[in-house]
Scaffold this active site. Structure first.
Site, PDB file in Angstrom:
ATOM      1  N   ASP A 154       0.839  -1.207   0.000  1.00  0.00           N
ATOM      2  CA  ASP A 154       0.000   0.000   0.000  1.00  0.00           C
ATOM      3  C   ASP A 154       0.872   1.255   0.000  1.00  0.00           C
ATOM      4  O   ASP A 154       1.957   1.254   0.573  1.00  0.00           O
ATOM      5  CB  ASP A 154      -0.900  -0.027   1.248  1.00  0.00           C
ATOM      6  CG  ASP A 154      -2.058   0.957   1.145  1.00  0.00           C
ATOM      7  OD1 ASP A 154      -2.296   1.500   0.041  1.00  0.00           O
ATOM      8  OD2 ASP A 154      -2.720   1.178   2.165  1.00  0.00           O
TER       9      ASP A 154
ATOM     10  N   HIS B 138       2.802   3.146  -9.049  1.00  0.00           N
ATOM     11  CA  HIS B 138       2.653   1.703  -9.286  1.00  0.00           C
ATOM     12  C   HIS B 138       3.914   1.134  -9.957  1.00  0.00           C
ATOM     13  O   HIS B 138       4.346   0.032  -9.638  1.00  0.00           O
ATOM     14  CB  HIS B 138       1.424   1.424 -10.148  1.00  0.00           C
ATOM     15  CG  HIS B 138       0.130   1.812  -9.478  1.00  0.00           C
ATOM     16  ND1 HIS B 138      -0.140   1.495  -8.168  1.00  0.00           N
ATOM     17  CD2 HIS B 138      -0.962   2.495  -9.932  1.00  0.00           C
ATOM     18  CE1 HIS B 138      -1.349   1.953  -7.837  1.00  0.00           C
ATOM     19  NE2 HIS B 138      -1.857   2.568  -8.895  1.00  0.00           N
TER      20      HIS B 138
ATOM     21  N   LEU C 280      11.467 -20.363  -4.245  1.00  0.00           N
ATOM     22  CA  LEU C 280      10.354 -19.596  -3.655  1.00  0.00           C
ATOM     23  C   LEU C 280       9.085 -19.718  -4.504  1.00  0.00           C
ATOM     24  O   LEU C 280       9.168 -19.728  -5.733  1.00  0.00           O
ATOM     25  CB  LEU C 280      10.776 -18.120  -3.600  1.00  0.00           C
ATOM     26  CG  LEU C 280       9.731 -17.141  -3.092  1.00  0.00           C
ATOM     27  CD1 LEU C 280       9.845 -16.980  -1.593  1.00  0.00           C
ATOM     28  CD2 LEU C 280       9.892 -15.786  -3.744  1.00  0.00           C
TER      29      LEU C 280
HETATM   30  C1  FPP Z   1      -1.937   0.183  -3.372  1.00  0.00           C
HETATM   31  O1  FPP Z   1      -1.472   1.503  -3.445  1.00  0.00           O
HETATM   32  C2  FPP Z   1      -1.379  -0.613  -4.451  1.00  0.00           C
HETATM   33  C3  FPP Z   1      -2.100  -1.134  -5.481  1.00  0.00           C
HETATM   34  C4  FPP Z   1      -3.553  -0.956  -5.614  1.00  0.00           C
HETATM   35  C5  FPP Z   1      -1.476  -1.891  -6.563  1.00  0.00           C
HETATM   36  C6  FPP Z   1      -0.262  -2.667  -6.214  1.00  0.00           C
HETATM   37  C7  FPP Z   1       0.539  -2.833  -7.438  1.00  0.00           C
HETATM   38  C8  FPP Z   1       1.889  -2.799  -7.483  1.00  0.00           C
HETATM   39  C9  FPP Z   1       2.746  -2.762  -6.294  1.00  0.00           C
HETATM   40  C10 FPP Z   1       2.625  -2.791  -8.758  1.00  0.00           C
HETATM   41  C11 FPP Z   1       2.355  -3.913  -9.678  1.00  0.00           C
HETATM   42  C12 FPP Z   1       2.650  -5.240  -9.128  1.00  0.00           C
HETATM   43  C13 FPP Z   1       3.162  -6.237  -9.866  1.00  0.00           C
HETATM   44  C14 FPP Z   1       3.281  -7.584  -9.290  1.00  0.00           C
HETATM   45  C15 FPP Z   1       3.605  -6.023 -11.235  1.00  0.00           C
HETATM   46  P1  FPP Z   1      -2.519   2.666  -3.570  1.00  0.00           P
HETATM   47  O2  FPP Z   1      -2.631   3.048  -5.008  1.00  0.00           O
HETATM   48  O3  FPP Z   1      -3.812   2.286  -2.922  1.00  0.00           O
HETATM   49  O4  FPP Z   1      -1.798   3.792  -2.744  1.00  0.00           O
HETATM   50  P2  FPP Z   1      -2.500   4.968  -1.921  1.00  0.00           P
HETATM   51  O5  FPP Z   1      -3.267   4.317  -0.808  1.00  0.00           O
HETATM   52  O6  FPP Z   1      -1.329   5.757  -1.434  1.00  0.00           O
HETATM   53  O7  FPP Z   1      -3.367   5.729  -2.883  1.00  0.00           O
END
Ligand code: FPP
Length: 246
Positions: A24, A41, A135
């Site tokens: 997050d 992201h 893993l």
């Molecule tokens: C939450 O941050 C994260 C996500 C909704 C997406 C997670 C994706 C990645 C880490 C990258 C892609 C992963 C792979 C495996 C290629 P948020 O957008 O909710 O952050 P915020 O709460 O600060 O808005």
């Protein structure tokens, strides 16, 4: 169903066999830099690689990452499209490298919502890496814990209806075989970054006895030092699985 005692890691302390992470803070990381959310992201995808290598080096067997929740479909269409193409890119360019590193890759979630071509790519990835013995990386995509439990209940009800199983034979162990995580150990440790303290529909059944660690780091800044500090926090916890101290 209490898990086996955990093996000791290189540092001499117990290493969790299964670590699951709610990644997050990508959006906030980008906003702090005046960048679009997709930049957060993308930086988050680099953190995935750092985390994977740290997990492997520590001797973790399973690493489950919450990459896209069933609720994430409610984000704007542009962000959903950005996240989907980032995932596609990751699969295209990283899978070969992970395969060489003996990583087995699995997916859990309603992946069919991403469309046929991506589903085929996911299935190819699972097939390609199925025999790897290092893993296991589990990517939760379009995943929701309640939907998973409802799906398991549905499939179990069908098995009862078809006479394949008696209602009296339905135990916790039997039920867990109908979940998307069938055959995987429950997570020993669940971590959430960015300072939020919620499970957000992640591994609801499987987290019954997990330890929780909440880190004050935004996911794109996550590195090996955060991985090792969460392992140290985990090692300091006393796990009793509902029993009393001896
Ligand atoms: C939450 O941050 C994260 C996500 C909704 C997406 C997670 C994706 C990645 C880490 C990258 C892609 C992963 C792979 C495996 C290629 P948020 O957008 O909710 O952050 P915020 O709460 O600060 O808005």
């Amino acid at each position: 169903m209490a898990p086996k005692p955990l093996p000791e890691g290189k540092g001499g302390f117990p290493v969790p066999s299964h670590v699951a992470i709610i990644m997050d803070g990508n959006g906030r990381w980008a906003a702090m830099r005046g960048l679009p959310r997709i930049a957060g992201h993308r930086a988050g995808a680099d953190a995935v690689s750092r985390c994977l290598h740290a997990a492997r080096d520590a001797g973790v067997d399973y690493l489950t990452l919450y990459a896209f929740s069933s609720e994430n479909w409610r984000r704007g269409p542009a962000e959903v499209a950005d996240l989907t193409s980032l995932l596609r890119y990751y699969l295209r360019y990283k899978v070969a490298e992970l395969h060489r590193e003996n990583v087995r890759i699995c997916f859990i979630g309603e992946t069919e919502r991403f469309g046929q071509d991506l589903v085929e790519e996911l299935e190819r990835t699972e097939r390609l890496t199925a025999g790897n013995t290092g893993l296991t990386l589990v990517l939760a995509l379009s995943y929701g814990g309640r939907a998973e439990i409802a799906g398991a209940a549905r499939r179990l009800a069908e098995a009862v209806r078809d006479g394949k199983i008696e209602p009296s034979a339905v135990t916790e162990d039997v039920f867990s075989r109908y979940l998307l995580t069938a055959g995987m150990p429950d997570p020993d440790l669940i971590v959430r970054t960015s300072g939020e303290h919620r499970l957000s529909n992640f591994l609801l059944w499987q987290s019954a006895y997990s330890e929780f660690v909440f880190l004050d780091v935004l996911w794109p800044d996550f590195d090996e030092s955060h991985f090792s500090s969460m392992l140290k926090i985990y090692a300091s916890r006393e796990r009793r699985f509902g029993g009393r101290p001896g």
